[in-house]
Motif scaffolding. Structure first.
Motif, mmCIF file in Angstrom:
data_model
loop_
_atom_site.group_PDB
_atom_site.id
_atom_site.type_symbol
_atom_site.label_atom_id
_atom_site.label_comp_id
_atom_site.label_asym_id
_atom_site.label_seq_id
_atom_site.Cartn_x
_atom_site.Cartn_y
_atom_site.Cartn_z
ATOM 1 N N GLU A 40 16.394 7.514 3.638
ATOM 2 C CA GLU A 40 16.377 6.755 2.393
ATOM 3 C C GLU A 40 15.964 5.309 2.630
ATOM 4 O O GLU A 40 15.219 4.733 1.828
ATOM 5 C CB GLU A 40 17.744 6.817 1.721
ATOM 6 N N ALA A 41 16.430 4.729 3.738
ATOM 7 C CA ALA A 41 16.064 3.348 4.062
ATOM 8 C C ALA A 41 14.568 3.230 4.323
ATOM 9 O O ALA A 41 13.933 2.241 3.926
ATOM 10 C CB ALA A 41 16.874 2.855 5.261
ATOM 11 N N TRP A 42 13.983 4.222 5.000
ATOM 12 C CA TRP A 42 12.533 4.210 5.231
ATOM 13 C C TRP A 42 11.786 4.219 3.901
ATOM 14 O O TRP A 42 10.907 3.390 3.674
ATOM 15 C CB TRP A 42 12.105 5.413 6.075
ATOM 16 N N TYR A 43 12.137 5.157 3.015
ATOM 17 C CA TYR A 43 11.411 5.292 1.749
ATOM 18 C C TYR A 43 11.527 4.030 0.894
ATOM 19 O O TYR A 43 10.584 3.658 0.196
ATOM 20 C CB TYR A 43 11.903 6.515 0.976
ATOM 21 N N ALA A 44 12.659 3.358 0.974
ATOM 22 C CA ALA A 44 12.888 2.141 0.189
ATOM 23 C C ALA A 44 12.418 0.876 0.897
ATOM 24 O O ALA A 44 12.421 -0.198 0.292
ATOM 25 C CB ALA A 44 14.383 2.018 -0.131
ATOM 26 N N SER A 45 11.989 0.986 2.142
ATOM 27 C CA SER A 45 11.636 -0.204 2.919
ATOM 28 C C SER A 45 10.417 -0.918 2.341
ATOM 29 O O SER A 45 9.499 -0.278 1.810
ATOM 30 C CB SER A 45 11.357 0.165 4.380
ATOM 31 N N PRO A 46 10.402 -2.246 2.434
ATOM 32 C CA PRO A 46 9.235 -2.998 1.962
ATOM 33 C C PRO A 46 7.937 -2.554 2.633
ATOM 34 O O PRO A 46 6.896 -2.489 1.968
ATOM 35 C CB PRO A 46 9.578 -4.448 2.312
ATOM 36 N N ALA A 47 7.995 -2.223 3.903
ATOM 37 C CA ALA A 47 6.782 -1.805 4.612
ATOM 38 C C ALA A 47 6.212 -0.524 4.006
ATOM 39 O O ALA A 47 5.000 -0.409 3.794
ATOM 40 C CB ALA A 47 7.074 -1.610 6.093
ATOM 41 N N TYR A 48 7.080 0.460 3.725
ATOM 42 C CA TYR A 48 6.576 1.703 3.148
ATOM 43 C C TYR A 48 6.182 1.506 1.686
ATOM 44 O O TYR A 48 5.158 2.020 1.230
ATOM 45 C CB TYR A 48 7.581 2.850 3.280
ATOM 46 N N ARG A 49 6.975 0.768 0.936
ATOM 47 C CA ARG A 49 6.676 0.559 -0.484
ATOM 48 C C ARG A 49 5.330 -0.156 -0.655
ATOM 49 O O ARG A 49 4.654 0.021 -1.657
ATOM 50 C CB ARG A 49 7.787 -0.236 -1.164
ATOM 51 N N THR A 50 4.931 -0.932 0.340
ATOM 52 C CA THR A 50 3.642 -1.630 0.282
ATOM 53 C C THR A 50 2.474 -0.652 0.357
ATOM 54 O O THR A 50 1.482 -0.814 -0.354
ATOM 55 C CB THR A 50 3.542 -2.671 1.422
ATOM 56 N N ILE A 51 2.580 0.372 1.211
ATOM 57 C CA ILE A 51 1.460 1.308 1.362
ATOM 58 C C ILE A 51 1.557 2.520 0.425
ATOM 59 O O ILE A 51 0.565 3.212 0.215
ATOM 60 C CB ILE A 51 1.293 1.785 2.820
ATOM 61 N N LEU A 52 2.719 2.762 -0.145
ATOM 62 C CA LEU A 52 2.919 3.941 -0.991
ATOM 63 C C LEU A 52 1.898 4.072 -2.125
ATOM 64 O O LEU A 52 1.371 5.161 -2.360
ATOM 65 C CB LEU A 52 4.348 3.963 -1.543
ATOM 66 N N PRO A 53 1.549 2.998 -2.839
ATOM 67 C CA PRO A 53 0.563 3.146 -3.919
ATOM 68 C C PRO A 53 -0.791 3.675 -3.439
ATOM 69 O O PRO A 53 -1.508 4.309 -4.215
ATOM 70 C CB PRO A 53 0.426 1.722 -4.474
ATOM 71 N N LEU A 54 -1.120 3.446 -2.191
ATOM 72 C CA LEU A 54 -2.384 3.956 -1.656
ATOM 73 C C LEU A 54 -2.428 5.482 -1.725
ATOM 74 O O LEU A 54 -3.475 6.069 -1.988
ATOM 75 C CB LEU A 54 -2.584 3.496 -0.214
ATOM 76 N N ARG A 55 -1.280 6.124 -1.473
ATOM 77 C CA ARG A 55 -1.201 7.582 -1.566
ATOM 78 C C ARG A 55 -1.005 8.037 -3.001
ATOM 79 O O ARG A 55 -1.648 8.976 -3.461
ATOM 80 C CB ARG A 55 -0.064 8.133 -0.699
ATOM 81 N N LEU A 56 -0.124 7.390 -3.726
ATOM 82 C CA LEU A 56 0.170 7.809 -5.099
ATOM 83 C C LEU A 56 -1.069 7.815 -5.991
ATOM 84 O O LEU A 56 -1.184 8.656 -6.877
ATOM 85 C CB LEU A 56 1.243 6.908 -5.710
ATOM 86 N N ASN A 57 -1.972 6.896 -5.748
ATOM 87 C CA ASN A 57 -3.174 6.802 -6.571
ATOM 88 C C ASN A 57 -4.258 7.793 -6.168
ATOM 89 O O ASN A 57 -5.248 7.942 -6.883
ATOM 90 C CB ASN A 57 -3.734 5.379 -6.523
ATOM 91 N N LYS A 58 -4.094 8.478 -5.031
ATOM 92 C CA LYS A 58 -5.164 9.343 -4.523
ATOM 93 C C LYS A 58 -4.712 10.752 -4.178
ATOM 94 O O LYS A 58 -5.465 11.510 -3.564
ATOM 95 C CB LYS A 58 -5.815 8.701 -3.292
ATOM 96 N N ALA A 59 -3.485 11.132 -4.544
ATOM 97 C CA ALA A 59 -2.998 12.483 -4.262
ATOM 98 C C ALA A 59 -1.961 12.873 -5.301
ATOM 99 O O ALA A 59 -1.241 12.026 -5.819
ATOM 100 C CB ALA A 59 -2.392 12.561 -2.859
ATOM 101 N N VAL A 60 -1.881 14.161 -5.569
ATOM 102 C CA VAL A 60 -0.893 14.718 -6.478
ATOM 103 C C VAL A 60 0.070 15.541 -5.635
ATOM 104 O O VAL A 60 -0.350 16.248 -4.719
ATOM 105 C CB VAL A 60 -1.570 15.631 -7.522
#
Length: 106
Positions: A66-86
């Motif tokens: 849970e800490a990884w998923y909520a981490s600033p480092a992961y949250r920064t790159i997450l939109p890169l995947r969300l915008n290009k994959a379902v």
């Protein structure tokens, strides 16, 4: 107990965003002792019609997952995947080494 981040991704639009996501994700996992145990790969279909890619990342426990998923480092790159994959992503805890199928009946 080991906790897994599971992703079932479909309709992945390969391009600069997905490449940047892939180049950045390993560094986000390291502080939380996360490691890939499945990352796509060739499937040998036995039943049904599975579409897409399966990703499994192991963490020592749910707290670190849970800490990884909520981490600033992961949250920064997450939109890169969300915008290009379902797909779907969730956390699920593993079972003990001595687990038997009938344990779920208790």
């Amino acid at each position: 107990m080991t906790c897994y981040a599971i992703g079932h991704l479909r309709e992945i639009e390969m391009g600069p965003d997905i490449v940047a996501y892939l180049e950045g994700i390993d560094a986000t996992l390291a502080p939380f002792d996360g490691r890939f145990i499945i990352h796509g790969g060739e499937k040998h279909q036995l039943e049904g019609a599975f579409q897409g890619d399966l990703i499994a990342i192991a963490f020592p426990d749910r707290v670190r997952a849970e800490a990884w998923y909520a981490s600033p480092a992961y949250r920064t790159i997450l939109p890169l995947r969300l915008n290009k994959a379902v797909g779907e992503v969730f956390l699920i805890e593993g079972v003990e080494a001595d687990h038997k199928a009938t344990d779920v009946l208790s």
